[in-house]
Write a protein that holds these residues in place. Structure first.
Motif, PDB file in Angstrom:
ATOM      1  N   VAL A 189      33.308  47.658  62.080  1.00 24.26           N
ATOM      2  CA  VAL A 189      32.503  46.436  62.011  1.00 24.26           C
ATOM      3  C   VAL A 189      31.028  46.804  61.968  1.00 24.26           C
ATOM      4  O   VAL A 189      30.554  47.624  62.768  1.00 24.26           O
ATOM      5  N   LEU A 190      30.310  46.192  61.034  1.00 23.18           N
ATOM      6  CA  LEU A 190      28.856  46.346  60.948  1.00 23.18           C
ATOM      7  C   LEU A 190      28.238  44.986  61.238  1.00 23.18           C
ATOM      8  O   LEU A 190      28.631  43.978  60.628  1.00 23.18           O
ATOM      9  N   THR A 191      27.300  44.921  62.177  1.00 16.63           N
ATOM     10  CA  THR A 191      26.643  43.659  62.492  1.00 16.63           C
ATOM     11  C   THR A 191      25.155  43.778  62.187  1.00 16.63           C
ATOM     12  O   THR A 191      24.551  44.818  62.434  1.00 16.63           O
ATOM     13  N   ALA A 192      24.581  42.734  61.639  1.00 15.47           N
ATOM     14  CA  ALA A 192      23.152  42.700  61.330  1.00 15.47           C
ATOM     15  C   ALA A 192      22.551  41.466  61.985  1.00 15.47           C
ATOM     16  O   ALA A 192      22.522  40.375  61.399  1.00 15.47           O
ATOM     17  N   PHE A 193      22.113  41.628  63.241  1.00 14.22           N
ATOM     18  CA  PHE A 193      21.480  40.555  64.008  1.00 14.22           C
ATOM     19  C   PHE A 193      20.134  41.056  64.521  1.00 14.22           C
ATOM     20  O   PHE A 193      19.998  42.227  64.883  1.00 14.22           O
ATOM     21  N   ILE A 194      19.159  40.169  64.612  1.00 16.14           N
ATOM     22  CA  ILE A 194      17.912  40.552  65.271  1.00 16.14           C
ATOM     23  C   ILE A 194      18.219  40.990  66.698  1.00 16.14           C
ATOM     24  O   ILE A 194      17.698  41.992  67.177  1.00 16.14           O
ATOM     25  N   SER A 195      19.090  40.239  67.386  1.00 16.35           N
ATOM     26  CA  SER A 195      19.473  40.498  68.789  1.00 16.35           C
ATOM     27  C   SER A 195      18.279  41.000  69.593  1.00 16.35           C
ATOM     28  O   SER A 195      18.205  42.168  69.964  1.00 16.35           O
ATOM     29  N   PRO A 196      17.321  40.104  69.883  1.00 14.96           N
ATOM     30  CA  PRO A 196      16.025  40.540  70.412  1.00 14.96           C
ATOM     31  C   PRO A 196      16.050  41.011  71.863  1.00 14.96           C
ATOM     32  O   PRO A 196      15.128  41.703  72.295  1.00 14.96           O
ATOM     33  N   TYR A 197      17.082  40.631  72.639  1.00 10.24           N
ATOM     34  CA  TYR A 197      17.047  40.907  74.075  1.00 10.24           C
ATOM     35  C   TYR A 197      17.913  42.114  74.426  1.00 10.24           C
ATOM     36  O   TYR A 197      19.080  42.214  74.020  1.00 10.24           O
ATOM     37  N   ARG A 198      17.348  43.001  75.189  1.00  7.86           N
ATOM     38  CA  ARG A 198      18.055  44.205  75.616  1.00  7.86           C
ATOM     39  C   ARG A 198      19.311  43.851  76.413  1.00  7.86           C
ATOM     40  O   ARG A 198      20.349  44.503  76.282  1.00  7.86           O
ATOM     41  N   ALA A 199      19.240  42.813  77.244  1.00 12.09           N
ATOM     42  CA  ALA A 199      20.386  42.446  78.079  1.00 12.09           C
ATOM     43  C   ALA A 199      21.588  42.075  77.234  1.00 12.09           C
ATOM     44  O   ALA A 199      22.734  42.438  77.561  1.00 12.09           O
ATOM     45  N   GLU A 200      21.368  41.356  76.138  1.00 10.83           N
ATOM     46  CA  GLU A 200      22.500  40.945  75.298  1.00 10.83           C
ATOM     47  C   GLU A 200      23.066  42.118  74.502  1.00 10.83           C
ATOM     48  O   GLU A 200      24.272  42.192  74.269  1.00 10.83           O
ATOM     49  N   ARG A 201      22.208  43.041  74.091  1.00 10.13           N
ATOM     50  CA  ARG A 201      22.732  44.217  73.393  1.00 10.13           C
ATOM     51  C   ARG A 201      23.580  45.062  74.339  1.00 10.13           C
ATOM     52  O   ARG A 201      24.619  45.602  73.946  1.00 10.13           O
ATOM     53  N   GLU A 202      23.160  45.169  75.600  1.00  9.74           N
ATOM     54  CA  GLU A 202      23.957  45.914  76.572  1.00  9.74           C
ATOM     55  C   GLU A 202      25.238  45.158  76.902  1.00  9.74           C
ATOM     56  O   GLU A 202      26.282  45.771  77.138  1.00  9.74           O
ATOM     57  N   MET A 203      25.167  43.825  76.940  1.00  9.73           N
ATOM     58  CA  MET A 203      26.376  43.032  77.154  1.00  9.73           C
ATOM     59  C   MET A 203      27.377  43.301  76.039  1.00  9.73           C
ATOM     60  O   MET A 203      28.578  43.478  76.282  1.00  9.73           O
ATOM     61  N   ALA A 204      26.891  43.362  74.787  1.00 12.80           N
ATOM     62  CA  ALA A 204      27.776  43.658  73.660  1.00 12.80           C
ATOM     63  C   ALA A 204      28.378  45.055  73.807  1.00 12.80           C
ATOM     64  O   ALA A 204      29.585  45.252  73.600  1.00 12.80           O
ATOM     65  N   ARG A 205      27.571  46.021  74.191  1.00  9.84           N
ATOM     66  CA  ARG A 205      28.064  47.395  74.338  1.00  9.84           C
ATOM     67  C   ARG A 205      29.211  47.474  75.348  1.00  9.84           C
ATOM     68  O   ARG A 205      30.184  48.215  75.152  1.00  9.84           O
ATOM     69  N   GLU A 206      29.096  46.715  76.430  1.00  8.50           N
ATOM     70  CA  GLU A 206      30.097  46.794  77.489  1.00  8.50           C
ATOM     71  C   GLU A 206      31.456  46.258  77.063  1.00  8.50           C
ATOM     72  O   GLU A 206      32.460  46.507  77.745  1.00  8.50           O
ATOM     73  N   LEU A 207      31.527  45.543  75.945  1.00 10.51           N
ATOM     74  CA  LEU A 207      32.809  45.019  75.468  1.00 10.51           C
ATOM     75  C   LEU A 207      33.666  46.085  74.803  1.00 10.51           C
ATOM     76  O   LEU A 207      34.862  45.865  74.572  1.00 10.51           O
ATOM     77  N   PHE A 208      33.065  47.243  74.500  1.00  5.28           N
ATOM     78  CA  PHE A 208      33.739  48.249  73.692  1.00  5.28           C
ATOM     79  C   PHE A 208      33.909  49.553  74.465  1.00  5.28           C
ATOM     80  O   PHE A 208      33.156  49.833  75.408  1.00  5.28           O
TER      81      PHE A 208
END
Length: 613
Positions: A516-535
């Motif tokens: 999967v390739l995702t292209a989001f601005i995803s501006p907040y560090r907390a949400e990027r880390e939240m995404a990482r923890e799912l995998f």
């Protein structure tokens, strides 16, 4: 010393209220009149201000240099004292709004509260806020001390007017045991003895009021012992260490260990000096059982007839303390008793007005705001409603990045959905699907400013993976906002939810065996880390597509920066909304220096280096 004494006759008291209403003066005068000041403290209050004829009682407890310099209380000052045979642990809480966190710390463990109110100022907003917090924290006994009556000639009508207003407010807040007392803290009126210039008041003095209150350990609740650690005794047996609350415990008593619901009987209760025939609430003990049980730090020993609820979803009242607002979907560490577990606020149900606790809709909570929220945990934990057990019904939320405490919470009830939802395990799993495709599933999470080149590079990488026979899917932020996330805008709260949903979809796609390739601005560090923890650890790569603001504004392929500069777009990342740069991305692409083709090649090279393709 009071702190080393047994708990049964100890009343925990918090003194709070608005700034300059006389909290520290009251406690200093009370200690002086009772003869409880040390010699050096007595000298300090008499010499604190040579220009004032009155003793400076407030200076007795202000321990910080900043408190002396500013004449205010900043930290919580704790003092033990004994009056009429009863022992107290008194917390003098700061009155300034910016130190509300300290007031909450003091009130969390209080059995009773004295709320000071300057008769010339009335029930100020901060006084009302403190009363609301005491109601939320379920401090059982609250007395309003109408202070500085000497400034109005000790007029009874001035006291009664404020007492009537407080009575009405207490009813709205749900303060079951609320009382008003007139005082002059500076002159010692109605503190230890009734009468004097307040002889018209037929109620108790402050000391008599406090003496009439029951302490928490005299109020029976469910037996709880949160396990702090498992201790190995000299004979090789194990003992559960913790502090007992709610009810007593004795050898032979049947108990259960949660989670797991394992049943056992108590064999011994060990204290430092000797075995105990019975342990009272508030005691710290070692408990040995008649059979081995699966227990560790975070487990809860409970009575066999009153088990806690073991759940991973519940509703709670939150007092938000974080510098940044609370948005649903963000990840935190929850500490409840001796348990630490990952948690997220799944829904902000409503905000509570700090003056009367009335509910209004809300999508975020700011600092010092109170709200009712639903929370989800990474695993089920034993807990109780706060009204039943403070020890297993209260918690804090901790920011996983800076480790600040960002919220104090009180459990309201478990959510019924938690008991009806169960993960359905499929026979054909992630590994089987990936094996059929002959690849290892993972996520490439492209992040960066609008116009940095995320979608362009992600497209090129997908084309090259597809040419190699890889099964891929590209999730673009604009595309998802036209369907799944169509209901979301660009407020901070909506941005958090946008990434939460997108990350969950990406996780499901990797479960299907896809790259999967995702292209989001995803501006907040907390949400990027939240995404990482799912995998899994090796299945998530953060790709920072780095380009300076001046360059992306010059590119502006969609004309968005120009519109934002004209004021047509608000909350635009990089201009009037923040972008938090990744601190340690897995792949760092500099598109000010490299072309999109060169950047795509760099991504593929890193994938080969990691044996992902």
């Amino acid at each position: 010393m009071l702190l080393s004494a047994g708990p049964r006759d100890l009343l925990r008291l918090v003194i709070c209220g608005s700034v300059d209403d006389g909290k520290s003066t009251l406690l200093g005068r009370l200690l002086d009149d009772a003869g409880l000041l040390h010699v050096e403290e007595r000298e300090r209050l008499l010499t604190a201000d040579p220009n004032s004829p009155d003793p400076q009682y407030a200076r007795v407890l202000d321990g910080l240099l900043a408190e002396h310099a500013q004449g205010i209380t900043i930290d919580v000052a704790y003092r033990s004292m004994e009056l009429a045979g009863r022992r107290y642990l008194v917390a003098d809480a700061p009155g300034h709004q910016q130190y509300t966190r300290n007031m909450i710390t003091a009130a969390t463990s209080a059995d009773a509260a004295l709320v000071l109110c300057d008769v010339t100022q009335g029930l100020t907003a901060q006084t009302r806020r403190h009363l609301a917090l005491l109601a939320v924290l379920e401090v059982r006994h609250v007395a309003l001390l109408v202070n500085k009556l000497d400034l109005v000639g000790y007029a009874p009508e001035a006291f009664h007017a404020l007492a009537d207003g407080f009575g009405e407010l207490a009813r709205r807040l749900g303060l079951a045991d609320a009382q008003s007392l007139p005082v002059s803290a500076l002159h010692g009126e109605n503190l230890l003895e009734r009468g004097g210039r307040l002889a018209w008041f037929d109620g108790p003095s402050v000391a008599a009021y406090l003496a009439s209150l029951p302490v928490r350990e005299q109020i029976v609740g469910p037996l709880r012992l949160p396990v702090q650690w498992v201790h190995r005794l000299e004979d090789g047996s194990r003992a559960l260490a913790g502090r007992l609350s709610g009810a007593g415990l004795r050898p032979g008593q049947a108990v259960r260990i949660h989670p797991g619901n394992a049943e056992a009987r108590v064999v011994r209760l060990l204290a430092p000096e000797a075995d105990l025939p019975e342990a009272a609430p508030g005691s710290s003990v070692l408990v040995t059982l008649d059979q081995p049980v699966d227990a560790s730090r975070g487990s809860v020993l409970a009575g066999s007839e009153e088990p806690p609820t073991v759940t991973d979803q519940f509703q709670a009242t939150l007092i938000w303390l974080g510098r940044q607002p609370l948005y649903a979907g963000r990840r935190y560490t929850l500490k409840l008793g001796t348990t630490r577990v990952g948690a997220s606020v799944t829904d902000i149900r409503h905000r509570l007005d700090p003056t009367d606790l009335s509910a209004t809709p809300a999508r975020e909570l700011g600092v010092h705001e109170i709200g009712v929220c639903n929370l989800a945990l990474d695993r089920p934990v034993p807990l109780d409603a706060f009204r039943d057990s403070r020890e297993t019904g209260s918690f804090i939320l901790i920011d996983p990045f800076d480790h600040d405490t960002v919220a104090a919470g009180m459990v309201r009830h478990a959510l019924r959905r938690a008991a009806t939802l169960h993960w359905q395990q499929a026979v054909v799993d992630r590994h089987a699907r990936a094996a059929m495709k002959g690849q290892q599933p993972f996520v490439l999470w492209f992040t960066g400013l609008s116009g940095a080149g995320k979608s362009t590079i992600a497209n090129l990488v997908e084309q090259r993976l597809h040419a190699k026979g890889r099964h891929t899917f590209l999730m673009d932020g604009d595309n998802l906002r036209q369907g799944l996330n169509r209901d979301l805008g660009f407020t901070p709260g909506d941005r958090v939810e946008n990434i939460r949903r997108s990350a969950e979809v990406a996780r499901l796609m990797t479960e299907a065996g896809l790259i999967v390739l995702t292209a989001f601005i995803s501006p907040y560090r907390a949400e990027r880390e939240m995404a990482r923890e799912l995998f899994p650890a090796d299945a998530f790569l953060e790709v920072f597509v780095d380009a300076p603001l001046s360059l992306v504004e010059a590119r502006d392929p969609k004309g968005l920066y120009a519109r934002a500069r004209r004021g047509e777009l608000v909350n635009f990342t990089g201009l009037d909304a923040p972008y938090e740069r990744p601190t340690h991305p897995d792949i760092h692409l500099d598109t000010a220096r490299d072309s999109a083709d060169v950047a795509a090649d760099a991504v593929l090279e890193e994938l080969r280096r990691r044996d992902l393709i």
